[in-house]
Scaffold this motif. Structure first.
Motif, short mmCIF file in Angstrom:
data_model
loop_
_atom_site.label_atom_id
_atom_site.label_comp_id
_atom_site.label_asym_id
_atom_site.label_seq_id
_atom_site.Cartn_x
_atom_site.Cartn_y
_atom_site.Cartn_z
N VAL A 139 88.34 -12.89 -14.90
CA VAL A 139 87.91 -12.61 -14.50
C VAL A 139 88.64 -11.56 -13.15
O VAL A 139 89.40 -10.82 -12.69
CB VAL A 139 86.46 -11.70 -15.35
N SER A 140 88.53 -12.55 -12.28
CA SER A 140 88.63 -12.16 -10.70
C SER A 140 90.11 -12.38 -10.74
O SER A 140 90.74 -11.74 -10.29
CB SER A 140 87.48 -12.49 -9.92
N LEU A 143 91.95 -9.33 -12.73
CA LEU A 143 92.01 -8.24 -11.42
C LEU A 143 92.73 -8.81 -10.52
O LEU A 143 93.52 -7.26 -10.64
CB LEU A 143 89.97 -7.70 -11.59
N ASP A 144 93.24 -8.99 -9.87
CA ASP A 144 93.35 -9.93 -8.97
C ASP A 144 95.16 -9.16 -9.56
O ASP A 144 95.50 -8.21 -8.82
CB ASP A 144 93.47 -10.82 -8.31
N ARG A 147 95.60 -5.76 -10.32
CA ARG A 147 96.11 -4.71 -9.32
C ARG A 147 97.05 -5.11 -8.64
O ARG A 147 98.36 -4.04 -8.68
CB ARG A 147 95.39 -4.80 -8.51
N GLU A 165 90.89 2.69 -11.62
CA GLU A 165 89.70 1.59 -11.28
C GLU A 165 88.22 2.20 -11.55
O GLU A 165 88.30 3.96 -10.69
CB GLU A 165 89.49 0.46 -10.21
N PRO A 170 84.49 -5.21 -12.32
CA PRO A 170 86.03 -6.09 -12.41
C PRO A 170 86.69 -6.75 -13.88
O PRO A 170 88.07 -6.47 -13.83
CB PRO A 170 85.31 -7.88 -11.98
N TRP A 171 86.15 -6.54 -15.08
CA TRP A 171 86.92 -7.35 -16.14
C TRP A 171 86.84 -5.85 -16.48
O TRP A 171 88.28 -5.00 -17.22
CB TRP A 171 85.71 -7.68 -17.08
N ASP A 173 87.60 -3.00 -15.22
CA ASP A 173 89.62 -1.78 -13.60
C ASP A 173 90.35 -2.94 -14.61
O ASP A 173 91.09 -2.35 -14.52
CB ASP A 173 88.64 -2.81 -12.80
N ALA A 174 90.43 -4.27 -14.36
CA ALA A 174 91.33 -5.45 -14.83
C ALA A 174 91.89 -4.19 -16.07
O ALA A 174 93.04 -4.13 -15.83
CB ALA A 174 91.47 -6.47 -14.92
#
Length: 188
Positions: A139-140, A143-144, A147, A165, A170-171, A173-174
């Motif tokens: 997920v991290s 997401l990065d 973005r 977002e 975070p998921w 938002d991704a």
């Protein structure tokens, strides 16, 4: 990253084995499950060829027709090929991804495929009326990268237009940054 990618491929393998009706619409506008699996198989084969050989023509990435009787086998075969290619490759070697028109390292190509696999696993699960969330490290990472994609000049040529977002998950938002509504009702 290879372990996370393997897990995403395995997650899709489980989903493929229970996919049933391939005419079910997916969160990918205009695509049903057959279209989505065909796209994913084509991407696996194209990336496998590019990583193994250093290059592959654009045609290597083309969607592969899949049917209800062979979707699980076709997916699994393509997943094995791309997994083997990445597993045998030197992460620092540069490859040509003709479909995208650039030359990343194998490590960057693997990151692209990890993002694609995780997001498409969500697409398939949502179409099947299931939930999907990868491991938090994935997920991290997604997401990065999402973005970066959303902020790039010209937006994202391979995903739908980014949504704003929400800042709560975070998921979610991704997914939003890659043009998906994480609150979309599953097809059931």
């Amino acid at each position: 990253m290879l372990t996370a990618y393997d897990r995403a491929l395995d997650d899709i393998t489980v989903l493929a084995s229970g996919s049933g009706d391939l005419t079910v619409p997916t969160p990918c506008a205009g695509w049903d499950l057959a279209d989505l699996f065909g796209h994913m198989v084509g991407q696996n084969l194209g990336f496998a060829a590019a990583v193994a050989d250093g290059d592959a023509p654009v045609a290597a990435y083309e969607s592969v027709p899949v049917g209800a009787d062979d979707v699980a086998r076709t997916w699994q075969d393509s997943a094995t090929r791309v997994r083997d290619a990445f597993g045998a490759a030197d992460p620092e070697v540069t490859v040509h991804l003709a479909e995208f028109g650039f030359r990343p390292t194998v490590a960057v190509a693997l990151g692209m495929q990890l993002l694609d696999a995780a997001v498409h696993a969500w697409d398939v699960a949502t179409a099947l009326g299931q939930t999907y969330r990868p491991a938090e490290a994935t997920v991290s990472f997604v997401l990065d990268l999402a973005r970066q994609i959303a902020a790039s000049p010209g937006g994202t040529p391979v995903f739908a237009a980014p949504l704003a977002e929400g800042g709560m998950d975070p998921w979610g938002d991704a997914l939003r940054l890659l043009g998906r509504d994480p609150n979309q009702a599953a097809a059931a």
